[in-house]
Every structure is written in C-alpha cells, then in structure tokens.
Design an enzyme around this catalytic site. Structure first.
Site, short mmCIF file in Angstrom:
data_model
loop_
_atom_site.label_atom_id
_atom_site.label_comp_id
_atom_site.label_asym_id
_atom_site.label_seq_id
_atom_site.Cartn_x
_atom_site.Cartn_y
_atom_site.Cartn_z
N TRP A 118 -0.48 -4.16 2.34
CA TRP A 118 -2.01 -4.36 2.27
C TRP A 118 -1.95 -5.60 1.55
CZ3 TRP A 118 -6.09 -4.40 -1.16
CH2 TRP A 118 -7.42 -4.50 -0.39
N GLU B 285 -17.96 0.45 7.11
CA GLU B 285 -16.51 0.77 6.75
C GLU B 285 -15.65 0.73 8.05
OE1 GLU B 285 -15.32 3.08 2.87
OE2 GLU B 285 -16.46 4.27 4.18
N GLU C 154 -24.65 6.45 1.22
CA GLU C 154 -23.39 6.48 1.77
C GLU C 154 -23.19 6.67 3.40
OE1 GLU C 154 -19.66 8.57 2.38
OE2 GLU C 154 -20.32 7.38 1.01
N ASN D 249 4.21 -1.39 -5.16
CA ASN D 249 2.75 -1.43 -4.94
C ASN D 249 1.91 -1.92 -6.16
OD1 ASN D 249 2.62 -0.30 -2.45
ND2 ASN D 249 2.13 1.87 -3.01
N GLY D 250 0.91 -2.45 -6.17
CA GLY D 250 0.12 -3.02 -7.35
C GLY D 250 0.04 -4.62 -7.40
N LYS E 168 -6.91 3.36 1.71
CA LYS E 168 -7.31 4.62 1.31
C LYS E 168 -7.69 5.00 -0.18
CE LYS E 168 -8.75 8.90 2.11
NZ LYS E 168 -9.90 9.18 2.38
N HIS F 129 -40.64 -3.81 -0.37
CA HIS F 129 -40.29 -4.81 -1.24
C HIS F 129 -39.29 -5.89 -0.85
CE1 HIS F 129 -42.81 -3.18 -4.31
NE2 HIS F 129 -42.42 -1.90 -4.01
N LYS G 100 -20.62 4.07 5.36
CA LYS G 100 -19.78 4.61 6.50
C LYS G 100 -19.80 3.85 7.68
CE LYS G 100 -17.60 7.89 4.46
NZ LYS G 100 -17.63 6.88 3.51
N CYS H 167 0.79 -1.23 0.04
CA CYS H 167 0.01 0.01 0.09
C CYS H 167 0.89 1.43 -0.01
CB CYS H 167 -1.03 0.08 1.23
SG CYS H 167 -2.46 1.10 0.97
N ARG I 280 -3.38 4.51 4.73
CA ARG I 280 -3.46 4.20 3.61
C ARG I 280 -3.85 2.51 3.94
NH1 ARG I 280 -1.14 6.59 -0.96
NH2 ARG I 280 -1.09 4.56 -2.02
#
Length: 606
Positions: free
Chosen positions: A74, A487, A480, A100-101, A601, A503, A484, A2, A27
């Site tokens: 990460w 998360e 949203e 990273n990646g 992040k 429904h 939150k 990360c 991050r």
C-alpha cells in the site's frame, strides 16, 4: 505497508505464499510480489495492481524453491508501480526484503549509500534496508540484519532472505506487527495470522524490537541481541472464519455476523441477578474502579465513533466525566492525566500506530491504560495494564462493521459495571442486562430488511453528497454512517448533530443532497422532527431510521423501522441499517466493497 507472508520448510513456497497473499488482500494494496530461493539464486516476480496480475506473471515465470517471501504493498513512498513493489533486492541480487512501516530517516541513509556507489531502483524508503543488509553482510545474515536495524528510525516489520543462506529467514519488528507461525518442520512469518491459519494454529506474536532467525528451528533475540523466550499461542479463529462463505463480500458477511459477534462480546460478562457486568480482564480491584474520577478514550476512525457512543453511555450510567480524543492528536499534545484517570485505547486490530503511540504517551504520564481490541496477542493487548477483548472473530472487510457494534457492546458493559458501583440501582441494572440480552435477536430482525434497504439504496446511489443527522446517543452513529458511505462508495457524506444543521450545512440542502435522519422515539424526537421539516422545506429528500410507530407522511421519502430498546442501546440497532445502506449503495455504484481505494484495514504507519 501492507501485508507480509514468508515461508521456509519442505513444501514448494510459491503456492503457500500466493495463498497467504490472498488472505491479506483485505488489508488493501496496490501491488504485490514474491521472491524465492532457487538453487543459490533469488528469483523475483512483481506486479502492479491486483493479485490476479501477479498470478499472470507467476504463470509465465513459475518459481521453484522451499524458502521465500511475499508482500502486498500500500503505497507510502513512491507511486504504485512494479519498480516500487516489494520485495526489494540488493544491487548484487543476493539479498531481498519485504517491509511494512515507514523508515523515517531513509533519505539520510539513501544519500550516504549513494555516495558509496549504491544505485537505487525504486522510490521507496524500504530499499535502504536491503542495501544496508548487503553492506554489513560478512558471514551471518542474522548479524547483518541486526547491524542494519541499528541505523533505522521509524516503524517496521521486515523479513529478509539471502541466496547465501538457503532456508534461512530473518524477521524483525518495531511498531509494525509480525507473527511467527510454528508448523511441523516448517515456519512462517506474517503481518497477522490470517495467511498462515491454513497451515498451523501455533503462533508467536513478536514484541517490539524482537528479531527472529529461522534456520531449521527459530531463535528470538531482543534489541540487546540477547536470546529471549516468547509464548506460543493458539490462533483463536479457523480458516473458515476468514472465508466469505456464501456471501458476495466479506463486509456483507460481517454485517450478518453481528448477532453472533454481539453475543460473543456479552458471553459470560452479564450478571443478571445483580444487574451488573464482570470484566475480569480490566485487572482492577473494586476500590480502584470506585476511585476513577475521569476517563479518556483514545481511538481512530470507526473506533473513535464507538468511543463517542461510549462517552454518552458511561457518563449517563456512571456519572464519570469522559473525554474522547483522536489518538493522532492525543499523541502530540501534553495531556493532563491525573492519578485517578483511566485511559481506554480502542482498536480493532490492536496494532493501529497512532493509538499505540497514544497508549505509550499515557503510560509515560503514569496513567492506568486499558485496551479494547479484537485481536488476541496484538500490541495493544500486550502493552496495556488490562482490558477487554471483543471476541468478534476476524474482521476482513476494510470498512469495520461488527467490530463497531462489539466495541459499543463492551463500552456499555463498562458503563454498566461502573454505574452499578456508583448511581445505578439494581432494578435499573437488571433492566439494562435484559435489554442487552435482546439486542442480538433485534439485530437479526433488522437484517431481514436487507432486501428493502437494497431497493432504497437504488434511489440514492447516484447522489454525490449525503447528510447524516442524529441527536444524543445517535449523533456518533450519524458520524459512523457517513464514514461507512464515504469509505466504500466514495460519496461525500457528513454527519452532524441534528440541531447543528442550521449552523451551516442547511446551505447545502437541495433535491440532490439526501438527508439520513436517525430519529428514535425518545425525549428529542420532536426536536428531530423539526429538523426534518427544515430539510423538507428546502426540497431535500429524507430517509428516516426510527423505532417510532408515528407515521411520517410526506415528511419522509423512506422509513426504515427498527425494534425498540433502551435509549442508550439504540446505537447498536440504528447503525445496522446504515451499514447495509452504505454496502448496497457501493455495490450498485460498482465499487470494490471489501478493498476500497486508498484504504488499508490496519493502519500501522502514522
């Protein structure tokens, strides 16, 4: 992924690298490590868990030297462990890499290297990079890295060091950001500017397929190995802005920064006398703006929900059809894009991998692509035809807050600009401008409810499930708000249009599943009240966010009242209590608010 930080210069590298890694904690990560050149050797220290564990290792085995690399990992390939932590070293310990990646063809490369006798020490895709560098090294680290990169498929930001070339760093990027920091006789490489802002304000944002070699000075080459020049830019934030100050968490600090961040998003963009907005960064002439027939918004996560709010507002004010798509889906479809279609790519970091891929797909199909992002010099900012910066300042908390309200603010400005060109009268435009100017002070009023919301959160923090309901402009706000809570508190939560509750979700409602209802006093207020009565009839508890003065009596267990504004601006106010609710619930559950588990992040891999 990360976080990457690297240093070469006159100072001892260990302290700089550790400080840089602390700046990158936001991050998200599960392990960390350092590798420093020391008198012709590479000294390596790694640890699983938080940086405090790495600090313990370094205290036992301090590293001396003026050139080194550091990383917070990460996990993607391989579980969190010391063996899988970066940096990774070659078999002879003469080369080390941080990455990273994701290397998509690592399995094929690994098999070939194993057949050649290479023994792997980790489960990661990253380790193939350092073994390739060792394989191709003759007398130039720069050439060995370039030769290794030619075999890699996927996304990467990497930095390589070698005991054979003291003081030399080689970095490269393809799809994952890498920044070069230029100091006084010293140089830095990092995945973003935050770890180097204490030491220099001068940075170069590397382009895709750039490789930089630092050896007393720096040299940047492209994929064809030709030397290229890149602009030196100033970091647009200070070290103080990436510190918590007097707040317990970055997330709380950033919630409280929203009055200022919204002001910054509006600054210089409202034209009160004519009731419109000016957004020169769009790089579109008035005839081009007038000719837009369709808008597509692509984004991920919180930015997607901001885009959904933007869809409602743009269609209402301008009459232009808007579609909002998850970037991760858009990139693999065959989207129909006409010549008068504008594509907006929204990303706080400007580096979100799926959004970048969607951007490139839209450009490939001939669309005019515009960016809405927060980070100056980011990939999306550079690769779009134009766009709008949020100017929200650095957002460190993993759960986005002030970026969301800044994104909605910018989308409202776009709607106002387009609306005034099409169907919005000057009086309506001026009314919108005046209402927008009041939003920062109204957010400040809501923030005074922080202690009240903390007390309310204590009544709900042990519930395992939540339902969030909203209508119209506030349906995306419900989404949203639920995100939150998920998360940072790890509570299962879902957002729905209020009328959709019947429904299916109504089957879940009982005394253990609270319902958060966003109920502004608009044309749909009575409909939302009916939905609340259905929840109450099934024993559910209700928390209401409203600007109505109506008394709810026994219908609501708790009521949070927000100031009144124009209907299409209510998301900017209603989201703030939901941010505070999620924050306080998470704190009371003992969760790590700024670094929630399993999250990063900036998601720079697919």
């Amino acid at each position: 992924m990360c976080g990457i930080v690297a240093y070469t210069g006159k100072r001892q590298a260990q302290t700089l690298l550790l400080n840089g890694l602390r700046r990158l904690e936001y991050r998200g990560y599960d392990s960390s490590g350092l590798c420093i050149q020391d008198h012709g050797k590479l000294e390596l220290v790694k640890a699983k868990g938080k940086l405090s564990e790495l600090d313990k290792e370094v205290a036992t085995h301090p590293l001396q030297g003026h050139c080194g690399i550091g990383h917070t990992r990460w996990a993607t390939h391989g579980a969190p462990s010391v063996q899988n932590a970066h940096p990774h070293t070659s078999t002879d310990s003469r080369f080390a890499v941080v990455h990273n990646g994701i290397i998509e063809n690592y399995a094929i490369i690994k098999k070939t290297l194993q057949e050649e006798g290479v023994v792997f020490k980790s489960e990661t895709d990253t380790e193939v990079i350092v073994h390739l560098v060792a394989k191709y090294y003759q007398d130039s680290l720069e050439k060995a890295v370039a030769d290794a990169l030619a075999h890699l498929e996927g996304a990467f930001g990497i930095v390589v060091i070698s005991s054979l070339e003291p003081g030399v760093l080689v970095g490269a990027r393809r799809g994952s950001p890498l920044v070069l920091g230029v100091g006084d006789g010293e140089f830095f490489l990092a995945s973003d500017p935050s770890p180097i802002v204490d030491y220099t304000q001068q940075v170069i944002y590397l382009d895709d397929n750039d490789m930089v070699t630092i050896n007393g000075t720096y040299r940047i080459t492209n994929q064809a190995r030709a030397e290229v020049r890149r602009e030196v830019q100033n970091i647009d934030f200070s070290a103080e802005q990436v510190a918590k100050g007097n707040f317990e968490h970055f997330m709380l600090k950033e919630i409280f920064e929203q009055p200022a961040s919204i002001v910054n998003s509006l600054r210089g963009r409202l034209l009160l006398d004519s009731g419109t907005a000016q957004l020169q960064g769009l790089n579109l002439l008035q005839p081009e703006l007038r000719s837009i027939q369709r808008i597509i918004i692509v984004a991920c996560g919180t930015s997607f929900y901001a885009g959904k709010v933007g869809e409602y507002i743009i269609e209402e004010l301008s009459g232009i059809p808007v579609e909002v798509e998850y970037a991760s889906e858009f990139r693999y479809r065959n989207p129909i894009i006409g010549e008068k279609t504008i594509v907006f790519c929204i990303s706080q970091s400007g580096e979100t991998a799926d959004t970048l891929a969607a951007l490139r797909e839209a450009k490939h199909k001939g669309a005019t692509v515009l960016g809405i992002c927060n980070v100056v010099g980011s990939s999306i900012a550079r690769e779009t035809n134009g766009g709008v910066y949020l100017h929200a300042g650095p957002e460190i908390g993993v759960a986005s807050t002030k970026a969301f309200t800044s994104q909605v603010t910018v989308l409202t400005l776009i709607a106002l600009l387009l609306g005034r060109m099409r169907r919005l009268s000057a009086d309506e435009g001026m009314r919108a401008c005046q209402a927008l100017q009041k939003i920062p002070d109204q957010v400040q009023e809501i923030l005074k409810l922080n202690e009240e919301i903390r007390r309310i959160a204590s009544d709900y923090c042990q519930n395992p499930n939540f339902l969030y309901l909203g209508r119209g402009y506030n349906y995306p706000v419900a989404l949203e708000g639920a995100l939150k809570l998920k998360e940072i508190s790890y509570i299962h939560a879902e957002g729905y249009p209020a009328a959709e509750m019947k429904h299916g979700p109504i089957a879940l409602i009982d005394e253990n599943m609270p319902t958060v209802v966003i109920a502004p006093g608009d044309a749909l207020f009575d409909k939302v009240i009916s939905n609340m009565q259905e929840v109450k009839a099934r024993g559910g508890r209700i928390l209401v966010i409203t600007d109505s003065e109506q008394e709810f009596g026994r219908l609501a267990d708790h009521v949070i009242r927000v100031p009144k504004t124009l209907p299409y601006l209510t998301p900017l106010l209603n989201v703030v209590p939901l941010q505070l609710l999620a924050y306080h619930v998470a704190v009371q559950r003992g969760c790590d608010v700024d670094m929630p588990r399993n999250l990063a992040k900036s998601v720079t891999v697919e």
